[in-house]
Scaffold this motif. Structure first.
Motif, PDB file in Angstrom:
ATOM      1  N   TYR A   1     -44.664 -51.261 -10.159  1.00 51.25           N
ATOM      2  CA  TYR A   1     -46.126 -51.217 -10.191  1.00 51.25           C
ATOM      3  C   TYR A   1     -46.670 -50.645 -11.501  1.00 51.25           C
ATOM      4  CZ  TYR A   1     -45.661 -52.040  -5.173  1.00 51.25           C
ATOM      5  OH  TYR A   1     -45.349 -52.567  -3.943  1.00 51.25           O
ATOM      6  N   GLN A   2     -45.840 -50.591 -12.526  1.00 49.78           N
ATOM      7  CA  GLN A   2     -46.246 -50.022 -13.806  1.00 49.78           C
ATOM      8  C   GLN A   2     -46.571 -51.133 -14.798  1.00 49.78           C
ATOM      9  OE1 GLN A   2     -46.914 -46.988 -14.086  1.00 49.78           O
ATOM     10  NE2 GLN A   2     -45.841 -46.112 -12.352  1.00 49.78           N
ATOM     11  N   GLY A   3     -47.243 -50.781 -15.858  1.00 56.41           N
ATOM     12  CA  GLY A   3     -47.590 -51.729 -16.905  1.00 56.41           C
ATOM     13  C   GLY A   3     -46.454 -51.960 -17.891  1.00 56.41           C
ATOM     14  N   TRP A   4     -45.286 -51.456 -17.596  1.00 58.46           N
ATOM     15  CA  TRP A   4     -44.118 -51.631 -18.462  1.00 58.46           C
ATOM     16  C   TRP A   4     -42.968 -52.225 -17.652  1.00 58.46           C
ATOM     17  CZ3 TRP A   4     -40.529 -48.502 -16.186  1.00 58.46           C
ATOM     18  CH2 TRP A   4     -40.988 -47.341 -15.552  1.00 58.46           C
ATOM     19  N   LEU A   5     -42.018 -52.810 -18.352  1.00 59.92           N
ATOM     20  CA  LEU A   5     -40.827 -53.385 -17.729  1.00 59.92           C
ATOM     21  C   LEU A   5     -39.658 -52.426 -17.904  1.00 59.92           C
ATOM     22  CD1 LEU A   5     -41.226 -57.013 -19.120  1.00 59.92           C
ATOM     23  CD2 LEU A   5     -41.678 -56.244 -16.786  1.00 59.92           C
ATOM     24  N   PRO A   6     -38.609 -52.548 -17.067  1.00 59.86           N
ATOM     25  CA  PRO A   6     -37.431 -51.704 -17.275  1.00 59.86           C
ATOM     26  C   PRO A   6     -36.945 -51.828 -18.725  1.00 59.86           C
ATOM     27  CG  PRO A   6     -37.229 -52.884 -15.215  1.00 59.86           C
ATOM     28  CD  PRO A   6     -38.435 -53.449 -15.933  1.00 59.86           C
ATOM     29  N   MET A   7     -36.513 -50.698 -19.291  1.00 59.71           N
ATOM     30  CA  MET A   7     -36.188 -50.642 -20.712  1.00 59.71           C
ATOM     31  C   MET A   7     -34.704 -50.449 -20.959  1.00 59.71           C
ATOM     32  SD  MET A   7     -39.145 -48.034 -21.965  1.00 59.71           S
ATOM     33  CE  MET A   7     -40.862 -48.384 -21.607  1.00 59.71           C
ATOM     34  N   SER A   8     -34.228 -51.084 -22.018  1.00 57.51           N
ATOM     35  CA  SER A   8     -32.871 -50.828 -22.497  1.00 57.51           C
ATOM     36  C   SER A   8     -32.861 -49.452 -23.178  1.00 57.51           C
ATOM     37  CB  SER A   8     -32.463 -51.897 -23.511  1.00 57.51           C
ATOM     38  OG  SER A   8     -33.236 -51.758 -24.698  1.00 57.51           O
ATOM     39  N   GLU A   9     -31.685 -48.959 -23.515  1.00 57.10           N
ATOM     40  CA  GLU A   9     -31.607 -47.678 -24.220  1.00 57.10           C
ATOM     41  C   GLU A   9     -32.344 -47.740 -25.553  1.00 57.10           C
ATOM     42  OE1 GLU A   9     -27.669 -46.097 -24.631  1.00 57.10           O
ATOM     43  OE2 GLU A   9     -27.514 -45.637 -22.490  1.00 57.10           O
ATOM     44  N   THR A  10     -32.182 -48.845 -26.270  1.00 53.39           N
ATOM     45  CA  THR A  10     -32.849 -48.985 -27.572  1.00 53.39           C
ATOM     46  C   THR A  10     -34.364 -49.001 -27.398  1.00 53.39           C
ATOM     47  OG1 THR A  10     -30.967 -50.204 -28.455  1.00 53.39           O
ATOM     48  CG2 THR A  10     -33.066 -50.447 -29.627  1.00 53.39           C
ATOM     49  N   GLU A  11     -34.852 -49.776 -26.430  1.00 55.76           N
ATOM     50  CA  GLU A  11     -36.297 -49.824 -26.180  1.00 55.76           C
ATOM     51  C   GLU A  11     -36.819 -48.452 -25.757  1.00 55.76           C
ATOM     52  OE1 GLU A  11     -36.867 -54.382 -24.554  1.00 55.76           O
ATOM     53  OE2 GLU A  11     -36.002 -52.874 -23.218  1.00 55.76           O
ATOM     54  N   ALA A  12     -36.106 -47.773 -24.866  1.00 55.66           N
ATOM     55  CA  ALA A  12     -36.538 -46.450 -24.400  1.00 55.66           C
ATOM     56  C   ALA A  12     -36.568 -45.466 -25.565  1.00 55.66           C
ATOM     57  CB  ALA A  12     -35.620 -45.949 -23.297  1.00 55.66           C
ATOM     58  N   SER A  13     -35.586 -45.519 -26.435  1.00 52.73           N
ATOM     59  CA  SER A  13     -35.552 -44.629 -27.598  1.00 52.73           C
ATOM     60  C   SER A  13     -36.740 -44.889 -28.518  1.00 52.73           C
ATOM     61  CB  SER A  13     -34.233 -44.830 -28.357  1.00 52.73           C
ATOM     62  OG  SER A  13     -34.203 -44.008 -29.501  1.00 52.73           O
ATOM     63  N   ASP A  14     -37.026 -46.166 -28.776  1.00 49.89           N
ATOM     64  CA  ASP A  14     -38.154 -46.520 -29.641  1.00 49.89           C
ATOM     65  C   ASP A  14     -39.483 -46.091 -29.029  1.00 49.89           C
ATOM     66  OD1 ASP A  14     -36.332 -47.664 -31.401  1.00 49.89           O
ATOM     67  OD2 ASP A  14     -36.789 -49.737 -30.811  1.00 49.89           O
ATOM     68  N   VAL A  15     -39.659 -46.370 -27.735  1.00 46.83           N
ATOM     69  CA  VAL A  15     -40.903 -46.013 -27.046  1.00 46.83           C
ATOM     70  C   VAL A  15     -41.065 -44.495 -27.003  1.00 46.83           C
ATOM     71  CG1 VAL A  15     -42.044 -46.024 -24.787  1.00 46.83           C
ATOM     72  CG2 VAL A  15     -41.102 -48.133 -25.717  1.00 46.83           C
ATOM     73  N   LEU A  16     -40.002 -43.784 -26.684  1.00 42.94           N
ATOM     74  CA  LEU A  16     -40.080 -42.323 -26.617  1.00 42.94           C
ATOM     75  C   LEU A  16     -40.409 -41.735 -27.983  1.00 42.94           C
ATOM     76  CD1 LEU A  16     -39.829 -39.787 -24.922  1.00 42.94           C
ATOM     77  CD2 LEU A  16     -37.381 -39.795 -25.398  1.00 42.94           C
ATOM     78  N   ARG A  17     -39.817 -42.276 -29.031  1.00 47.24           N
ATOM     79  CA  ARG A  17     -40.111 -41.799 -30.386  1.00 47.24           C
ATOM     80  C   ARG A  17     -41.601 -41.999 -30.697  1.00 47.24           C
ATOM     81  NH1 ARG A  17     -35.670 -43.218 -32.446  1.00 47.24           N
ATOM     82  NH2 ARG A  17     -36.155 -45.402 -32.835  1.00 47.24           N
ATOM     83  N   GLU A  18     -42.157 -43.142 -30.281  1.00 50.03           N
ATOM     84  CA  GLU A  18     -43.590 -43.399 -30.484  1.00 50.03           C
ATOM     85  C   GLU A  18     -44.432 -42.419 -29.669  1.00 50.03           C
ATOM     86  OE1 GLU A  18     -46.800 -46.756 -29.150  1.00 50.03           O
ATOM     87  OE2 GLU A  18     -44.835 -47.475 -29.809  1.00 50.03           O
TER      88      GLU A  18
END
Length: 181
Positions: free
Chosen positions: A39-56
């Protein structure tokens, strides 16, 4: 004064705080979970995607009109990330919307309610926000229960398309001067 100037903000069991790079493992654990993402506006993330998003997200320094900002939810005892709250401030600064994501291990024990109550109180105390809203899929019964328990009122229901699927969404709101329960 900026909302982020009042972080970290300690509650009974959680701490609202800025996200940081050291949150990676915990952040990826729930952001890669399809059930959390449903129910979120995001899709499940890979480790690389999660790292990039978290850094942002870790670079967030404030709540800007027309922008989303993320605030970490950490267990107060060990300061371990258990979830996050996305906050969007309207361009005129008079209202804000939020969405909350929690690791499944920390759902259904009141941490979401404690987090949202704290966020709402901070928004009313330290910004010009007059109304706080949350939008949820009508099938998300746990979220609906949380919003009702906080004293938010149902103000609208509309059909929407979400992640390629037609659904109905409820809009809940609480006004300045009403204390979340």
């Amino acid at each position: 004064m900026s909302l982020f100037e009042h972080l970290p903000h300690n509650c009974e069991r959680i701490r609202l705080r800025k996200l940081r790079a050291s949150d990676f493992r915990a952040f990826h654990a729930y952001r890669s979970d399809a059930d959390v993402a449903r129910y979120q506006g995001w899709l499940p993330m890979s480790e690389t995607e999660a790292s990039d998003v978290l850094r942002e997200y870790a670079r967030n320094i404030g709540l800007e009109p027309g922008e989303w900002a993320q605030i970490g939810i950490a267990a107060i005892e060990e300061d371990k990330l258990v979830g996050d709250i996305g906050v969007w401030l309207a361009p005129d600064g008079r209202w804000a919307e939020f969405g909350v994501s929690l690791h499944p291990q920390f759902q259904r024990d009141g941490l979401g309610r404690e987090s949202v109550a704290a966020l709402t109180a901070l928004l009313f105390a330290h910004t010009g926000v007059q109304r706080v809203v949350a939008v949820t899929d009508t099938r998300n019964l746990a979220c609906i229960a949380l919003l009702q328990a906080l004293g938010m009122r149902l103000v609208d229901t509309a059909e929407a398309e979400y992640k390629g699927e037609v659904c109905s969404e409820h809009v809940f709101a609480i006004e300045r001067g009403r204390t979340p329960q």
